[in-house]
Design an enzyme around this catalytic site. Structure first.
Site, PDB file in Angstrom:
ATOM      1  N   ARG A 171       0.826  -1.207   0.000  1.00 52.51           N
ATOM      2  CA  ARG A 171       0.000   0.000   0.000  1.00 52.51           C
ATOM      3  C   ARG A 171       0.864   1.263   0.000  1.00 52.51           C
ATOM      4  O   ARG A 171       0.357   2.379   0.147  1.00 52.51           O
ATOM      5  CB  ARG A 171      -0.939  -0.020   1.217  1.00 52.51           C
ATOM      6  CG  ARG A 171      -2.185   0.864   1.068  1.00 52.51           C
ATOM      7  CD  ARG A 171      -3.208   0.586   2.160  1.00 52.51           C
ATOM      8  NE  ARG A 171      -2.677   0.738   3.500  1.00 52.51           N
ATOM      9  CZ  ARG A 171      -2.641   1.890   4.180  1.00 52.51           C
ATOM     10  NH1 ARG A 171      -3.097   2.997   3.629  1.00 52.51           N
ATOM     11  NH2 ARG A 171      -2.143   1.935   5.393  1.00 52.51           N
ATOM     12  N   LYS A 172       2.159   1.113  -0.187  1.00 53.86           N
ATOM     13  CA  LYS A 172       3.065   2.265  -0.245  1.00 53.86           C
ATOM     14  C   LYS A 172       3.033   2.877  -1.647  1.00 53.86           C
ATOM     15  O   LYS A 172       4.033   2.923  -2.367  1.00 53.86           O
ATOM     16  CB  LYS A 172       4.481   1.844   0.124  1.00 53.86           C
ATOM     17  CG  LYS A 172       4.620   1.370   1.570  1.00 53.86           C
ATOM     18  CD  LYS A 172       6.044   0.920   1.866  1.00 53.86           C
ATOM     19  CE  LYS A 172       6.192   0.421   3.296  1.00 53.86           C
ATOM     20  NZ  LYS A 172       7.556  -0.051   3.597  1.00 53.86           N
TER      21      LYS A 172
END
Length: 287
Positions: A125-126
């Site tokens: 999710r970066k």
């Protein structure tokens, strides 16, 4: 050479209904006031060719189509000259970034498969704020799993969640009470002892975070043997994995390898859009 084989048309149907409004917002951001260049070229009908200038996998075709709103046949678009140039930079930026993610995802996946890994290769999710949809789409085109899309997709309990709640057991208990049966729970752990507590509490996925390659193999084998026939769970390894070291983490007891290296700081694939010039006609001026 640009590989277009993996950008399946069917993937367009996975996009949410809101994706076209994001394109509109990006176009509005790039033309907040007068478009003098658009005035110069006018609305004469033109055809432009999309050229791939570096090797990689083409990803993001639906975004390119929506940006131009014209008819596309392989690598050509047609429409008013002003419209072609108005959407040019936004479209190429999206293609370059999305294709870069797809290319890096595919590169890592191929290397791991060649080394014998049969599990899931996933992103994280970066992602870039405001651009997550495109980057996650690129992962899919490259053959990687998107992992969780957002905070609502799956509950991931990291160290801050555990510390705030008091223990892994209490954190999992609270997550189950709020999320119900339909929401999976993943717990980030730093040791076998923490993994045992998370499994006993009912976590669906155990993330072995920042383990060494050898440490992962030892812990994963031990956990799978100890809990065989008692609890069902997936093991994920994450933290510091790159194309250079991911192979050292491969073992049959690991179900998921997740890394941000397939979408953070990856090289872009280079594209250009050139309007096809009819040498027999002179310039046209719009008033």
């Amino acid at each position: 050479m640009i590989d277009m084989a993996l950008d399946h048309g069917s993937l367009e149907h996975i996009l949410p209904v809101s994706w076209k409004s994001q394109i509109t917002a990006w176009l509005a951001e790039d033309t907040p006031s007068f478009d003098v260049g658009g005035f110069v070229v006018g609305d004469a009908p033109r055809t432009a060719t999309l050229w791939g200038k570096s090797q990689g996998i083409l990803a993001g075709v639906p975004f390119f189509d929506e940006t131009h709103g014209g008819k596309k046949a392989l690598a050509t678009v047609s429409g008013p000259a002003r419209g072609l140039l108005e959407g040019e930079r936004v479209a190429l930026n999206i293609l370059a970034r999305c294709s870069g993610v797809a290319t890096q995802s595919r590169h890592l996946l191929v290397n791991l498969r060649s080394a014998g890994y049969k599990g899931i290769v996933a992103g994280t999710r970066k992602t870039t704020p405001g651009f997550r949809l495109v980057e996650k789409y690129g992962m899919l085109v490259g053959g990687a799993d998107t992992h969780r899309m957002d905070l609502s997709t799956m509950t991931m309990l990291k160290d801050n969640h555990v510390w705030s709640r008091g223990s892994i057991t209490e954190a999992v208990k609270a997550a189950k009470a709020a999320g119900g049966f339909s929401l999976k729970i993943e717990v980030e752990v730093q040791s076998e002892e923490e993994a045992d507590e998370a499994i006993a509490a009912g976590a669906d996925i155990i993330m072995l975070d920042n383990f060494t390659g050898e440490g992962v193999k030892v812990a994963a084998r031990s956990l799978k043997e100890r809990w065989a026939g008692k609890k069902q769970f997936l093991l994920e390894v994450s933290g510091g994995l790159t194309a250079d070291n991911a192979e050292s983490y491969i073992c049959h007891d690991i179900d998921i390898l997740s890394t941000s290296s397939i979408h953070q700081g990856v090289p872009h694939v280079d594209f250009s859009l050139k309007i096809n010039v009819d040498k027999g006609s002179g310039p046209e001026v719009s008033s």
